[in-house]
Design a protein around this motif. Structure first.
Motif, PDB file in Angstrom:
ATOM      1  N   VAL A 241       0.846  -1.198   0.000  1.00 29.51           N
ATOM      2  CA  VAL A 241       0.000   0.000   0.000  1.00 29.51           C
ATOM      3  C   VAL A 241       0.880   1.247   0.000  1.00 29.51           C
ATOM      4  O   VAL A 241       0.593   2.223  -0.695  1.00 29.51           O
ATOM      5  N   PHE A 242       1.964   1.209   0.742  1.00 31.20           N
ATOM      6  CA  PHE A 242       2.898   2.340   0.759  1.00 31.20           C
ATOM      7  C   PHE A 242       3.535   2.524  -0.620  1.00 31.20           C
ATOM      8  O   PHE A 242       3.655   3.652  -1.110  1.00 31.20           O
ATOM      9  N   VAL A 243       3.931   1.429  -1.245  1.00 36.06           N
ATOM     10  CA  VAL A 243       4.515   1.505  -2.587  1.00 36.06           C
ATOM     11  C   VAL A 243       3.493   2.088  -3.563  1.00 36.06           C
ATOM     12  O   VAL A 243       3.829   2.934  -4.409  1.00 36.06           O
ATOM     13  N   ALA A 244       2.234   1.663  -3.451  1.00 37.08           N
ATOM     14  CA  ALA A 244       1.175   2.205  -4.310  1.00 37.08           C
ATOM     15  C   ALA A 244       1.024   3.709  -4.103  1.00 37.08           C
ATOM     16  O   ALA A 244       0.839   4.468  -5.063  1.00 37.08           O
ATOM     17  N   MET A 245       1.108   4.151  -2.856  1.00 37.70           N
ATOM     18  CA  MET A 245       1.008   5.581  -2.575  1.00 37.70           C
ATOM     19  C   MET A 245       2.191   6.348  -3.171  1.00 37.70           C
ATOM     20  O   MET A 245       2.011   7.409  -3.770  1.00 37.70           O
ATOM     21  N   VAL A 246       3.382   5.797  -3.046  1.00 39.14           N
ATOM     22  CA  VAL A 246       4.577   6.474  -3.565  1.00 39.14           C
ATOM     23  C   VAL A 246       4.495   6.629  -5.081  1.00 39.14           C
ATOM     24  O   VAL A 246       4.767   7.706  -5.616  1.00 39.14           O
ATOM     25  N   ILE A 247       4.102   5.571  -5.780  1.00 37.62           N
ATOM     26  CA  ILE A 247       4.062   5.712  -7.239  1.00 37.62           C
ATOM     27  C   ILE A 247       2.864   6.560  -7.678  1.00 37.62           C
ATOM     28  O   ILE A 247       2.919   7.182  -8.739  1.00 37.62           O
ATOM     29  N   SER A 248       1.821   6.639  -6.846  1.00 35.22           N
ATOM     30  CA  SER A 248       0.717   7.565  -7.150  1.00 35.22           C
ATOM     31  C   SER A 248       1.187   9.008  -7.035  1.00 35.22           C
ATOM     32  O   SER A 248       0.834   9.856  -7.866  1.00 35.22           O
ATOM     33  N   VAL A 249       1.968   9.302  -6.007  1.00 37.83           N
ATOM     34  CA  VAL A 249       2.540  10.647  -5.847  1.00 37.83           C
ATOM     35  C   VAL A 249       3.457  10.953  -7.028  1.00 37.83           C
ATOM     36  O   VAL A 249       3.432  12.058  -7.588  1.00 37.83           O
ATOM     37  N   TYR A 250       4.253   9.981  -7.437  1.00 40.45           N
ATOM     38  CA  TYR A 250       5.124  10.145  -8.590  1.00 40.45           C
ATOM     39  C   TYR A 250       4.305  10.503  -9.833  1.00 40.45           C
ATOM     40  O   TYR A 250       4.664  11.408 -10.598  1.00 40.45           O
ATOM     41  N   GLU A 251       3.177   9.801 -10.032  1.00 36.48           N
ATOM     42  CA  GLU A 251       2.315  10.070 -11.188  1.00 36.48           C
ATOM     43  C   GLU A 251       1.761  11.483 -11.144  1.00 36.48           C
ATOM     44  O   GLU A 251       1.726  12.174 -12.161  1.00 36.48           O
ATOM     45  N   VAL A 252       1.315  11.927  -9.964  1.00 35.14           N
ATOM     46  CA  VAL A 252       0.776  13.285  -9.839  1.00 35.14           C
ATOM     47  C   VAL A 252       1.852  14.308 -10.176  1.00 35.14           C
ATOM     48  O   VAL A 252       1.599  15.281 -10.899  1.00 35.14           O
ATOM     49  N   ILE A 253       3.046  14.110  -9.671  1.00 36.55           N
ATOM     50  CA  ILE A 253       4.146  15.046  -9.949  1.00 36.55           C
ATOM     51  C   ILE A 253       4.480  15.055 -11.437  1.00 36.55           C
ATOM     52  O   ILE A 253       4.644  16.111 -12.047  1.00 36.55           O
ATOM     53  N   MET A 254       4.581  13.872 -12.032  1.00 38.18           N
ATOM     54  CA  MET A 254       4.916  13.793 -13.460  1.00 38.18           C
ATOM     55  C   MET A 254       3.797  14.406 -14.326  1.00 38.18           C
ATOM     56  O   MET A 254       4.075  15.125 -15.287  1.00 38.18           O
ATOM     57  N   ARG A 255       2.561  14.113 -13.985  1.00 43.97           N
ATOM     58  CA  ARG A 255       1.434  14.581 -14.810  1.00 43.97           C
ATOM     59  C   ARG A 255       1.233  16.088 -14.696  1.00 43.97           C
ATOM     60  O   ARG A 255       1.117  16.777 -15.697  1.00 43.97           O
ATOM     61  N   TYR A 256       1.179  16.598 -13.467  1.00 47.32           N
ATOM     62  CA  TYR A 256       0.838  17.998 -13.275  1.00 47.32           C
ATOM     63  C   TYR A 256       2.056  18.898 -13.122  1.00 47.32           C
ATOM     64  O   TYR A 256       1.974  20.092 -13.411  1.00 47.32           O
ATOM     65  N   GLY A 257       3.186  18.344 -12.708  1.00 44.70           N
ATOM     66  CA  GLY A 257       4.383  19.166 -12.571  1.00 44.70           C
ATOM     67  C   GLY A 257       5.187  19.243 -13.853  1.00 44.70           C
ATOM     68  O   GLY A 257       5.730  20.291 -14.198  1.00 44.70           O
TER      69      GLY A 257
END
Length: 185
Positions: free
Chosen positions: A50-66
């Motif tokens: 679940v932690f790994v899923a959260m980390v890669i979700s944060v990565y996706e948000v940063i890549m998509r919107y940043g």
């Protein structure tokens, strides 16, 4: 009122208002067998998914919107990781005695009837998990073999196309087999 008298009065009030202790149950996270201890040990490791899923979700948000550079693999990976953690939650809940139960009848029963209710519950749990294990096996077989019977993992059908559907079905099958063994033990 003096401090000593106040303490005696408070202690007397606590003693008369005390609720009778509940019947001892196994404490949460207390494994019932060595097998359950092994299941709990593995479940604590799997909980990090679940932690790994959260980390890669944060990565996706940063890549998509940043950086305006969305990924094609994060969504499927997160779904797979969370599905695996949910599937492995069943054996973990059974091992730590944290499953949901309706205790209306159980709490009013005497010790002899409680023993019979526990055995009946174990039998029903074993039968259910055995039937679900068979169903999971057939789903996994279909997801891991082509119509000719050759090994061929089912894929998601997206542009990335990972074999996650077959892997998740395999994990569900393993989780149900573990629960079957736990109920038997």
């Amino acid at each position: 009122m003096s401090r000593k008298l106040h303490k005696e009065h408070t202690a007397a009030a606590v003693d008369t208002d005390a609720v009778p202790p509940a019947e001892p149950e196994s404490a949460p996270d207390e494994a019932r067998s060595a097998f359950d201890r092994g299941v709990l040990w593995c479940a604590r490791g799997a909980a990090w998914l679940v932690f790994v899923a959260m980390v890669i979700s944060v990565y996706e948000v940063i890549m998509r919107y940043g950086f305006d550079s969305p990924t094609s693999w994060v969504h499927e990976s997160v779904v797979m990781l969370v599905a695996v953690s949910f599937a492995l939650g069943g054996p973990a809940a059974l091992a730590s005695n944290r499953h949901i139960r309706v205790r209306v009848l159980y709490d009013t029963a005497g010790p002899h009837l409680k023993l019979w209710l526990d055995r009946f519950n174990d039998l029903v749990t074993f039968g259910f998990c055995l039937a679900m294990s068979y169903a999971a096996y057939t789903m996994f077989w279909d997801a891991s073999h082509n119509p000719m019977g050759e090994w061929s993992l089912e894929r998601s059908g997206t542009s990335w196309n990972p074999p996650f559907p077959a892997l998740v079905k395999g994990v569900i099958m393993v989780a149900l087999i573990l629960m079957c063994l736990q109920a038997f033990i």
